[in-house]
Scaffold this motif. Sequence first.
Motif, short mmCIF file in Angstrom:
data_model
loop_
_atom_site.label_atom_id
_atom_site.label_comp_id
_atom_site.label_asym_id
_atom_site.label_seq_id
_atom_site.Cartn_x
_atom_site.Cartn_y
_atom_site.Cartn_z
N HIS A 1 0.87 -1.16 -0.01
CA HIS A 1 -0.03 -0.08 0.27
C HIS A 1 0.82 1.00 -0.16
O HIS A 1 1.59 1.33 -1.06
CB HIS A 1 -0.92 -0.08 1.31
CG HIS A 1 -2.11 -1.17 0.89
ND1 HIS A 1 -3.41 -0.79 0.35
CD2 HIS A 1 -2.22 -2.42 1.35
CE1 HIS A 1 -3.73 -1.93 0.14
NE2 HIS A 1 -3.18 -2.91 0.89
N ASP B 1 -5.59 -2.61 5.45
CA ASP B 1 -6.53 -1.79 4.49
C ASP B 1 -7.77 -2.80 4.30
O ASP B 1 -7.95 -3.63 3.52
CB ASP B 1 -6.13 -1.28 3.24
CG ASP B 1 -6.95 -0.44 2.41
OD1 ASP B 1 -8.25 -0.30 2.93
OD2 ASP B 1 -6.60 -0.24 1.42
N PRO B 2 -8.93 -2.80 5.21
CA PRO B 2 -9.96 -3.61 5.33
C PRO B 2 -10.74 -3.64 3.72
O PRO B 2 -11.36 -4.76 3.49
CB PRO B 2 -10.85 -3.22 6.30
CG PRO B 2 -9.98 -2.29 7.25
CD PRO B 2 -9.02 -1.74 6.45
N GLU B 3 -10.61 -2.45 3.11
CA GLU B 3 -11.29 -2.34 2.11
C GLU B 3 -10.81 -3.13 0.78
O GLU B 3 -11.63 -3.60 -0.03
CB GLU B 3 -11.21 -0.92 1.53
CG GLU B 3 -12.04 0.05 2.43
CD GLU B 3 -13.50 -0.36 2.89
OE1 GLU B 3 -14.27 -0.46 1.64
OE2 GLU B 3 -14.04 -0.16 3.70
N THR B 4 -9.68 -3.50 1.00
CA THR B 4 -8.86 -4.51 -0.20
C THR B 4 -8.65 -5.89 0.34
O THR B 4 -8.11 -6.52 -0.41
CB THR B 4 -7.33 -3.54 -0.56
OG1 THR B 4 -6.75 -3.87 0.61
CG2 THR B 4 -7.88 -2.22 -1.13
N TRP B 5 -9.11 -6.26 1.58
CA TRP B 5 -8.67 -7.44 2.06
C TRP B 5 -9.86 -8.50 1.77
O TRP B 5 -11.01 -8.17 2.05
CB TRP B 5 -8.41 -7.37 3.50
CG TRP B 5 -7.69 -8.74 4.09
CD1 TRP B 5 -6.50 -9.00 4.13
CD2 TRP B 5 -8.35 -9.92 4.65
NE1 TRP B 5 -6.06 -10.07 4.89
CE2 TRP B 5 -7.40 -10.67 4.83
CE3 TRP B 5 -9.76 -10.16 4.69
CZ2 TRP B 5 -7.72 -12.03 5.43
CZ3 TRP B 5 -10.06 -11.73 4.94
CH2 TRP B 5 -8.83 -12.33 5.38
#
Length: 181
Positions: A26, A159-163
């Motif tokens: 990231h 980054d919870p949005e991409t996991w």
Amino acid sequence: MRILKDAGDDCRADSTAFRRQKFSYHDLTISVVDSDKDAADDVGFGIAERFYLWNGKEETETASAIRSGLWHTTMVVNRMTPGDASRIAELFAELDTTDFPEKMGTRRRQLWHYNDVYFHLQDFEQAAGTEVINQAWRDSDSRFIKICDDLESYIRRYDPETWARPADSIAKRIETETPYA
């Protein structure tokens, strides 16, 4: 070994270094330096703090394997509360007393943190560390599932949005240098 967050050329002056790796994840660039110098010698250098180390082999064998380029490092990046380091270390110490690390091909495991960023380094004898981790997930080995579940109380996604799966937490190695191998 030391972990420096975007250390640039500062670590290149260390003549005790026998392997330097650079990873990206990231918004991070992370330099990892394997050397004969103890990480504790670098307090104040802006480095991460190691809070767990497991060597599957004798330390001299570990250094020799790394120097010869036989081991490959996979880095998992997440977030943690630094105060949880001892509990996280206990969970991995329990796992590392089983045959699971060897079954997975893990030869050395290190856990580090820099503020709230968590770094989990695993050294493998093969370069396909990401695939090994994915396979453990697909195989649903009860020990792997248990440690993942246990860690959920302490480890958060960077980054919870991409996991979507554990492999999404793996940093990309962008450089490896063995200047004194």
